[in-house]
Design an enzyme around this catalytic site. Structure first.
Site, mmCIF file in Angstrom:
data_model
loop_
_atom_site.group_PDB
_atom_site.id
_atom_site.type_symbol
_atom_site.label_atom_id
_atom_site.label_comp_id
_atom_site.label_asym_id
_atom_site.label_seq_id
_atom_site.Cartn_x
_atom_site.Cartn_y
_atom_site.Cartn_z
ATOM 1 N N TYR A 191 0.853 -1.281 0.070
ATOM 2 C CA TYR A 191 -0.048 -0.126 -0.013
ATOM 3 C C TYR A 191 0.929 1.053 0.152
ATOM 4 O O TYR A 191 0.542 2.367 -0.274
ATOM 5 C CB TYR A 191 -0.980 0.036 1.186
ATOM 6 C CG TYR A 191 -2.230 -0.699 1.029
ATOM 7 C CD1 TYR A 191 -2.195 -1.936 0.886
ATOM 8 C CD2 TYR A 191 -3.368 0.274 1.186
ATOM 9 C CE1 TYR A 191 -3.342 -2.481 0.358
ATOM 10 C CE2 TYR A 191 -4.748 -0.682 1.022
ATOM 11 C CZ TYR A 191 -4.674 -1.824 0.675
ATOM 12 O OH TYR A 191 -5.770 -2.425 0.645
ATOM 13 N N LYS B 37 3.143 -15.340 1.875
ATOM 14 C CA LYS B 37 3.634 -16.078 0.702
ATOM 15 C C LYS B 37 5.063 -16.163 0.670
ATOM 16 O O LYS B 37 5.842 -15.782 -0.540
ATOM 17 C CB LYS B 37 3.061 -15.323 -0.713
ATOM 18 C CG LYS B 37 1.803 -15.497 -0.842
ATOM 19 C CD LYS B 37 1.120 -16.731 -1.526
ATOM 20 C CE LYS B 37 1.666 -16.992 -2.721
ATOM 21 N NZ LYS B 37 1.282 -18.419 -3.271
ATOM 22 N N ASP C 262 -2.745 -18.102 0.236
ATOM 23 C CA ASP C 262 -3.651 -18.701 -0.660
ATOM 24 C C ASP C 262 -4.338 -19.874 0.027
ATOM 25 O O ASP C 262 -5.613 -20.007 0.003
ATOM 26 C CB ASP C 262 -2.952 -18.862 -2.022
ATOM 27 C CG ASP C 262 -1.840 -19.821 -1.975
ATOM 28 O OD1 ASP C 262 -1.083 -19.897 -0.678
ATOM 29 O OD2 ASP C 262 -1.253 -20.667 -3.151
ATOM 30 N N ASP D 236 -6.267 -7.124 3.653
ATOM 31 C CA ASP D 236 -7.403 -6.564 3.087
ATOM 32 C C ASP D 236 -8.308 -7.669 2.252
ATOM 33 O O ASP D 236 -9.814 -7.612 2.763
ATOM 34 C CB ASP D 236 -6.778 -5.728 1.988
ATOM 35 C CG ASP D 236 -8.307 -4.704 1.301
ATOM 36 O OD1 ASP D 236 -9.113 -4.549 1.802
ATOM 37 O OD2 ASP D 236 -8.008 -4.872 0.203
ATOM 38 N N ASP E 213 -12.121 -9.427 3.813
ATOM 39 C CA ASP E 213 -13.472 -9.293 3.239
ATOM 40 C C ASP E 213 -14.188 -10.736 3.047
ATOM 41 O O ASP E 213 -15.376 -10.915 3.083
ATOM 42 C CB ASP E 213 -13.304 -8.882 1.749
ATOM 43 C CG ASP E 213 -13.493 -7.461 1.677
ATOM 44 O OD1 ASP E 213 -13.516 -6.642 2.524
ATOM 45 O OD2 ASP E 213 -14.057 -6.866 0.546
HETATM 46 C C1 IPM Z 1 -10.420 -1.720 3.465
HETATM 47 C C2 IPM Z 1 -10.679 -0.922 2.283
HETATM 48 C C3 IPM Z 1 -9.915 0.229 2.071
HETATM 49 C C4 IPM Z 1 -8.408 -0.544 1.962
HETATM 50 C C5 IPM Z 1 -9.737 1.166 0.914
HETATM 51 C C6 IPM Z 1 -10.896 1.846 0.841
HETATM 52 C C7 IPM Z 1 -8.730 2.157 0.867
HETATM 53 O O1 IPM Z 1 -10.965 -1.860 1.371
HETATM 54 O O2 IPM Z 1 -10.441 -0.768 4.550
HETATM 55 O O3 IPM Z 1 -10.498 -2.900 3.651
HETATM 56 O O4 IPM Z 1 -7.894 -1.090 0.888
HETATM 57 O O5 IPM Z 1 -7.597 -0.711 2.949
HETATM 58 MG MG MG Z 2 -10.992 -3.812 1.939
#
Ligand code: IPM
Ligand code: MG
Length: 368
Positions: free
Chosen positions: A142, A192, A225, A249, A253
């Protein structure tokens, strides 16, 4: 003694709607538990860009540095897709994380009983799930340099750099081990190391910190993975997962959907201790700004409400109050009060964002 201070940054999309419900909850704690906060509010993301031409003003950044905790709603929206990279709403959030040095991002994924049927996975795979992803938040791909898009001969080349120092890895590993000690004492580290030098270093440093300081905690390593696969195959094998910024990240999710809805997941981003002993801290839901439903009163405010519960626990040492709030949310769900994202076909009418907030406040009152 003065009240603890909060900076509220509702941001974009559903951010403002869900934050309005958090404000009801904060007011409840003031009126009923004598827990008062000095609250300031400012803009972030597209909302800040619209007003000031930048996704975060220096003044807002300064406020964030000065308060005990920041509560953020969400940033982003299609309206801002064509903006220059440096002006995109997300840059505001990334600046907050970087300049406050919030290196440990705690993303719990808990499956509430009332929602176990609702996950896209089989009920027995997710019922009772309680895992914590600790995502490194201030480094890695990032922020790594070099980065950019440049010309090589006739074509463009996009470059990003995955870069981690030993100390960056060690400090987030310590956060994970400390958390594990207060939970089920297990940490799984994901990288990884089979293809990335930064992954080899990650594995080495986590192993060293473990041996030197946390050998009482059970440690395992997994390629990220495989970790993704294990998260949807048998997520209950995990307690605490520690991983880098990008893998975190993505994995968080995936973990979010185990719980039934992205609308349920809170997060805490913590940095080093300030002079008052509290960690630098920002709390935000894991979900985004959901522009498709923004402004319609459909959003689920629970992730944002639970983020405030995390603030009570991690910034203000109010673990009992945090538990009270989490139990109020659980009760509301058990009573069948659900926003649209939590509905199944045979369910009754969904409640609105503000009805959900009211129900949580009612459940808080009933808990007294
Ligand atoms: C998260 C989001 C952020 C990230 C975005 C909005 C920059 O996806 O907090 O998970 O990628 O960190
Ligand atoms: Mg995210």
């Amino acid at each position: 003694m003065s009240n603890p201070s909060l900076l509220i940054l509702p941001g974009d999309g559903i951010g403002a709607e869900v934050m309005a419900e958090v404000r009801k909850v904060i007011a409840w704690f003031g009126e009923n538990q004598g827990l008062n906060f000095d609250i300031d509010e400012d803009l972030v993301g597209g909302a800040s860009y619209d007003a000031h031409g930048t996704p975060l003003t220096d003044a807002a950044m300064e406020k964030a540095q000065g308060v005990d905790a920041v509560l953020l709603g969400a940033v982003g929206g299609p309206k801002y897709d064509d903006l220059d990279f440096s002006l995109k709403p997300e840059r505001g959030l990334l600046r907050l994380r970087k300049e406050m040095d919030l290196f440990a991002n705690l993303r719990p994924a808990q499956c509430f009983d009332a929602l176990a049927d609702f996950s896209s996975l089989k009920k027995d795979v997710v019922a009772g799930l309680d895992i914590m992803i600790v995502r490194e938040l201030t480094s890695g791909v990032y922020f790594g340099e070099p980065r950019g898009i440049h010309k090589e001969g006739n074509e463009r080349v996009g470059v990003n750099t995955q870069r981690y120092t030993e100390s960056e890895i060690a400090r987030v590993a310590r956060s994970a081990f400390e958390l594990a000690r207060r939970r089920n004492n297990k940490v799984c580290s994901m990288e990884k190391a089979n293809v990335m030098e930064s992954g080899i270093l990650w594995r080495d440093v986590v192993t060293e910190v473990h041996a030197a300081e946390y050998s009482d905690v059970e440690l395992s390593h997994m390629y990220a993975d495989n970790g993704a696969m294990q998260l949807v195959r048998a997520p209950k094998q995990f307690d605490v997962i520690v991983t880098d910024n990008l893998f975190g990240d993505i994995l968080s999710d995936a973990a979010a959907m185990l719980t039934g809805s992205l609308g349920m997941l809170p997060s805490a981003s913590l940095g080093s201790q300030m002079a008052n002993g509290r960690p630098k801290a920002l709390y935000e839901p894991v979900h985004g700004s959901a522009p498709d439903i923004a402004g319609q009163g459909k959003a689920n405010p629970i992730a944002c409400v639970l983020s405030f519960a995390m603030a009570l626990r991690y910034s203000f040492d109010k673990g009992d109050e945090a538990t009270r709030l989490e139990q109020a949310v659980e009760k509301v769900l058990a009573d069948g009060v659900k926003t649209g994202d939590l509905m199944q076909d045979d369910d009754a009418q969904p409640v609105s964002t503000s009805q959900m907030g009211d129900a949580i406040v009612e459940a808080l009152t009933a808990s007294l």
